[in-house]
Design a protein around this motif. Structure first.
Motif, short mmCIF file in Angstrom:
data_model
loop_
_atom_site.label_atom_id
_atom_site.label_comp_id
_atom_site.label_asym_id
_atom_site.label_seq_id
_atom_site.Cartn_x
_atom_site.Cartn_y
_atom_site.Cartn_z
N ILE A 93 -46.95 62.82 7.65
CA ILE A 93 -47.32 61.51 7.14
C ILE A 93 -46.82 60.46 8.13
O ILE A 93 -45.66 60.50 8.56
CB ILE A 93 -46.71 61.26 5.75
N HIS A 94 -47.69 59.53 8.49
CA HIS A 94 -47.35 58.54 9.51
C HIS A 94 -47.12 57.16 8.88
O HIS A 94 -47.86 56.74 7.98
CB HIS A 94 -48.46 58.42 10.55
N VAL A 95 -46.10 56.50 9.36
CA VAL A 95 -45.87 55.10 9.06
C VAL A 95 -46.12 54.35 10.36
O VAL A 95 -45.42 54.56 11.35
CB VAL A 95 -44.44 54.85 8.56
N SER A 99 -45.01 48.06 10.48
CA SER A 99 -45.35 48.08 9.06
C SER A 99 -44.24 47.41 8.25
O SER A 99 -43.15 47.14 8.76
CB SER A 99 -45.53 49.52 8.57
N THR A 102 -41.45 50.45 2.90
CA THR A 102 -42.28 51.09 1.88
C THR A 102 -41.55 52.30 1.30
O THR A 102 -40.51 52.73 1.81
CB THR A 102 -43.63 51.54 2.48
N GLN A 103 -42.12 52.84 0.24
CA GLN A 103 -41.63 54.08 -0.36
C GLN A 103 -42.79 55.06 -0.45
O GLN A 103 -43.87 54.73 -0.93
CB GLN A 103 -41.04 53.84 -1.75
N LEU A 104 -42.57 56.28 0.03
CA LEU A 104 -43.61 57.30 0.06
C LEU A 104 -43.25 58.45 -0.86
O LEU A 104 -42.07 58.75 -1.08
CB LEU A 104 -43.78 57.84 1.49
N MET A 135 -33.63 55.30 6.94
CA MET A 135 -34.47 56.22 6.16
C MET A 135 -33.62 56.89 5.08
O MET A 135 -32.42 57.13 5.28
CB MET A 135 -35.07 57.30 7.07
N GLN A 190 -37.69 56.62 1.27
CA GLN A 190 -37.58 55.18 1.44
C GLN A 190 -37.57 54.85 2.92
O GLN A 190 -36.72 55.34 3.67
CB GLN A 190 -36.31 54.65 0.77
N VAL A 191 -38.53 54.05 3.33
CA VAL A 191 -38.64 53.63 4.72
C VAL A 191 -38.22 52.16 4.77
O VAL A 191 -38.94 51.27 4.30
CB VAL A 191 -40.08 53.80 5.25
N ALA A 196 -39.65 50.93 9.41
CA ALA A 196 -41.07 50.60 9.33
C ALA A 196 -41.53 49.82 10.55
O ALA A 196 -42.66 49.97 11.01
CB ALA A 196 -41.34 49.81 8.06
N GLY A 199 -41.92 52.41 13.29
CA GLY A 199 -42.93 53.43 13.00
C GLY A 199 -42.27 54.79 12.90
O GLY A 199 -41.28 55.08 13.57
#
Length: 459
Positions: A93-95, A99, A102-104, A135, A190-191, A196, A199
């Protein structure tokens, strides 16, 4: 994709280079040429159905050159490249850089022996280390899981942080070792803002999972107008539900290029790459990436796999092969020759290669010599002659009726394979006895192979 020409395997052997023509020929075994359109296709064969008028701009200097090399009969005949099945129990999964925080959600179906990796984008190690500290990973119960998983990874890899810091070793990646006690389910990542901004790539590997995505290309080389596709398989012990596929093509510079439709054909799914490619597309190796998401037995999963195939716009093909003959001088056979007729729609420097094989006492075909002929050719029909030096074939001390295998047509202007016939249209030369074969210069490289017994296979 640029595929290697399976020719000249013995590096360092002296090349026997001869301008074509000027030889006395025996009558051909068969006066008729064999049409390439009648060839029986073998796995890995490539045959263009349509030719295009597109002149090459590089690597097309004039001058016809013929080359012969001996090859060790102890080595197996090189198998042509054929599509392989790529299997994956992983996802990425790429951030994107720049950016927002965010939370993934990260579905993990089998944490036992699984790895989670946080990989910063870019090449600045110091910035990457700061991003990694921004992270965090939480298990399905909301408990922080990255700290203990990092310690488990360091123990597994014997990577002591203090020692690495003392030795000046930077680690631009966080590796987390999971275990079965952590439980399966949706993990949360959690990013933070620093991560973010840089990246991040988040990779998950689940070797003990039963959910596996597989990709199998229908061909290693795709031409415009071909019916080319990639079969998409998904295996799971638990029932699969709400599965969704996304397929994306990356061009030869590995830039995200376009989407590819995935359709159901009979009992299988196919990514129809031929539907989205055309004559104007770039020649080279294209990568297809497929993501499969859904649930298996109620458990969410995410799988990502990639495979590659070559794309070329062919300007020539092999039309026919034949008029195989023995060339004699002074009572000895000096060469075995066969004509290869090409059809060309453009100016290029074309290369034809082939392998001469003999059959041993056990009925096994063994390679004894390889030949290559190249020339600058324009539009029209042209004949190139593959010339195998008889002295090279005689090193193996195998005689009888030699056969042509591994016939290939290559574009030097585009560095691309255009045509390949593994069986070589079943061309067989007139029977010849070992005593009839002339000798050739024994170079130091050949002498070394002789001392090593590379040509000693017996009768």
């Amino acid at each position: 994709m640029t595929f290697p020409r399976s020719f000249v395997q013995s590096a360092g052997l002296a090349l026997a280079v001869t301008l074509l023509g000027g030889f006395t020929q025996e009558p051909a075994m068969s006066a008729n040429l064999r049409s390439a359109s009648d060839a029986t296709r073998a796995p890995g064969d490539v045959a263009p159905g349509r030719l295009f008028a597109r002149d090459a701009r590089e690597g097309i200097g004039p001058g016809r050159v013929s080359v012969s090399n001996p090859t060790s009969p102890k080595q197996p005949i090189a198998a042509p490249l054929a599509p392989e099945t790529r299997r994956s129990k992983s996802t990425v999964i790429h951030v994107a850089p720049r950016s927002a925080a965010t939370q993934l959600e990260l579905p993990i179906t089998s944490p036992d022996e699984a790895w989670v990796m946080f990989i910063p984008k870019g090449n600045d190690a110091k910035v990457g280390e700061e991003a990694l500290r921004d992270m965090a990973l939480f298990d399905p119960q909301g408990v922080r899981a990255d700290k203990r998983a990092a310690r488990a990874a360091e123990k597994e890899l014997d990577a002591d942080p203090a020692r690495m810091k003392a030795e000046g070793i930077t680690r631009p990646i966080t590796m987390l070792r999971m275990n079965r006690d952590m439980g399966r389910g949706l993990y949360k990542v959690q990013v933070g803002p620093k991560a973010a901004a840089v990246g991040m790539a988040i990779e998950v590997r689940e070797p003990s999972s039963t959910i596996e995505l597989s990709l199998t290309a229908s061909t290693m080389q795709l031409f415009p107008g071909d019916d080319g596709y990639v079969t998409v398989g998904l295996q799971s012990e638990a029932p699969l539900e709400r599965v969704r596929y996304e397929a994306t093509l990356y061009n030869p510079r590995y830039e995200r290029d376009r989407s590819v439709p995935v359709v159901k054909v009979g009992n299988e799914y196919r990514a129809m790459v031929s539907r989205v490619m055309q004559e104007k597309d770039e020649t080279g190796a294209w990568v297809l990436e497929v993501r499969a998401v859904g649930t298996a037995g109620g458990q969410a999963f995410d799988r990502l796999a990639q495979t590659a195939f070559g794309f070329a716009v062919p300007t020539a093909r092999i039309a026919s092969v034949g008029r195989e003959r023995l060339v004699r001088e002074g009572g000895k056979v000096t060469a075995l020759e066969v004509d290869v007729v090409l059809e060309s729609q453009a100016l290029d420097r074309y290369e034809v290669t082939g392998t001469l094989v003999a059959t041993d006492a056990r009925g096994v075909e063994r390679p004894v010599a390889e030949a290559q002929v190249t020339d600058q050719l324009g539009t029209g029909t042209h004949t190139l002659t593959l010339r195998f030096e008889a002295g090279h074939a005689g090193l193996s001390r195998l005689d009888g009726s030699y056969a042509l295998r591994g016939l290939q047509l290559y574009s030097l202007g585009t560095n691309t394979l255009y045509h390949r016939l593994a069986r070589g249209l079943e061309v067989r030369f007139p029977t010849v006895r070992l005593a009839e074969l002339g000798s050739s210069e024994v170079t130091p490289a050949i002498e070394h192979l002789l001392r090593a017994g590379e040509f000693d296979v017996g009768q």
